[in-house]
Design an enzyme around this catalytic site. Structure first.
Site, mmCIF file in Angstrom:
data_model
loop_
_atom_site.group_PDB
_atom_site.id
_atom_site.type_symbol
_atom_site.label_atom_id
_atom_site.label_comp_id
_atom_site.label_asym_id
_atom_site.label_seq_id
_atom_site.Cartn_x
_atom_site.Cartn_y
_atom_site.Cartn_z
ATOM 1 N N GLY A 33 0.863 -1.212 0.263
ATOM 2 C CA GLY A 33 -0.234 0.031 0.062
ATOM 3 C C GLY A 33 0.941 0.785 0.023
ATOM 4 C CG ASN A 34 -0.305 4.659 -0.823
ATOM 5 O OD1 ASN A 34 -1.091 5.444 -0.704
ATOM 6 N ND2 ASN A 34 -0.547 3.816 -2.880
ATOM 7 C CG HIS A 35 2.787 6.380 3.985
ATOM 8 N ND1 HIS A 35 2.158 5.825 5.034
ATOM 9 C CD2 HIS A 35 3.877 5.809 4.349
ATOM 10 C CE1 HIS A 35 3.136 5.172 5.904
ATOM 11 N NE2 HIS A 35 4.210 5.359 4.974
ATOM 12 C CB SER A 36 -2.788 8.622 -0.435
ATOM 13 O OG SER A 36 -4.345 8.985 -0.549
ATOM 14 C CB ALA A 101 -1.700 7.511 -3.925
#
Ligand code: CTP
Ligand code: CA
Length: 223
Positions: A33-36, A101
């Protein structure tokens, strides 16, 4: 010209927004995943609804909540889910704002069982996800398409390349120059990038950035 003073300038318009990160499964309990945070997309959804638009908000996993009337929230997990939802709702849309994102890559295969700890190194082979916005750009008819970009180098050049490649009306370029601009913050510093013009804004709350973006979109309809 301040379009926000006109009453409900987006009445009758359908605005589709993608927001948040996507999660790409590795096995039944793990993902990439990512930090968006999703905040920018959710703020745009709120402002668009307040300006009279019918809003479809396609959101990856976030802790945010939204309860406004006129917002149809579609929750998704992976880039593929987001692609499917975006395609299904594109024809009805007058405006698309891609604030998500989206993960560029996903694991080539998803393990059926939890991967056991074994060797000293583990390699997970990734494969490209579909570019949602580019696919919409290829199918664009009457729709206005707005993308986001965050670049660490050759900002303008890269943003203009995305504008062209994805067939967009403009790109919202997130500036990394200032502290407090980016993924987890409440504020953003942006520029709107057109092929022959750049409009730059100061650091401000994401709710205000959302108003600037929608104000710009409303002037596209006036052209
Ligand atoms: N985007 C998308 N689908 C993807 C990747 C990106 O819809 N699979 C959208 C994003 O929501 C954003 C825009 O495309 O509005 C640009 O995303 P960005 O990550 O900056 O660009 P990429 O084309 O993915 O290129 P790169 O990450 O290599 O800079
Ligand atoms: Ca990307």
């Amino acid at each position: 010209e301040d379009h926000l003073t006109a009453s409900l300038p987006l009445k009758g318009k359908h605005v589709m927004i993608t927001a948040g990160p996507t999660y790409e499964a590795i096995d039944p309990v793990r993902f990439i995943g990512n930090h968006s945070s999703g905040k920018m997309g959710y703020e745009i959804a709120r402002v668009a609804a307040n300006l009279g638009a019918q809003v479809t908000l396609i959101s990856g996993p976030t802790h945010l909540q939204i309860s406004e009337d006129h917002i149809n929230l579609i929750k998704v997990v992976s880039a593929q889910n987001m692609y499917d939802a975006a395609m299904a709702n594109f024809e009805a849309a007058d405006v698309v704002i891609a604030a998500a994102a989206v993960a560029d890559y996903k694991p080539e295969s998803v393990a059926d069982q939890k991967i056991k700890k074994a060797e000293e190194t583990l390699t997970i082979r990734l494969t490209k996800n579909q570019d949602i916005l580019r696919s919409l750009g290829e199918r664009k008819q009457h729709q206005k398409l707005i993308g986001f970009a965050l670049e660490t180098n050759n900002e303008l050049e890269n943003a203009k390349a995305k504008l062209k490649k994805k067939n967009l009306d403009f790109v919202v370029l997130n500036s990394l120059q200032d502290k407090g601009a980016g993924f987890q913050s409440e504020t953003n510093k942006v520029s709107f990038v057109f092929q022959d013009e750049v409009k730059s804004f100061g650091l401000k709350p994401k709710s205000e950035v959302a108003k600037d973006i929608l104000n710009e979109i409303i002037s596209l309809f006036d052209e």
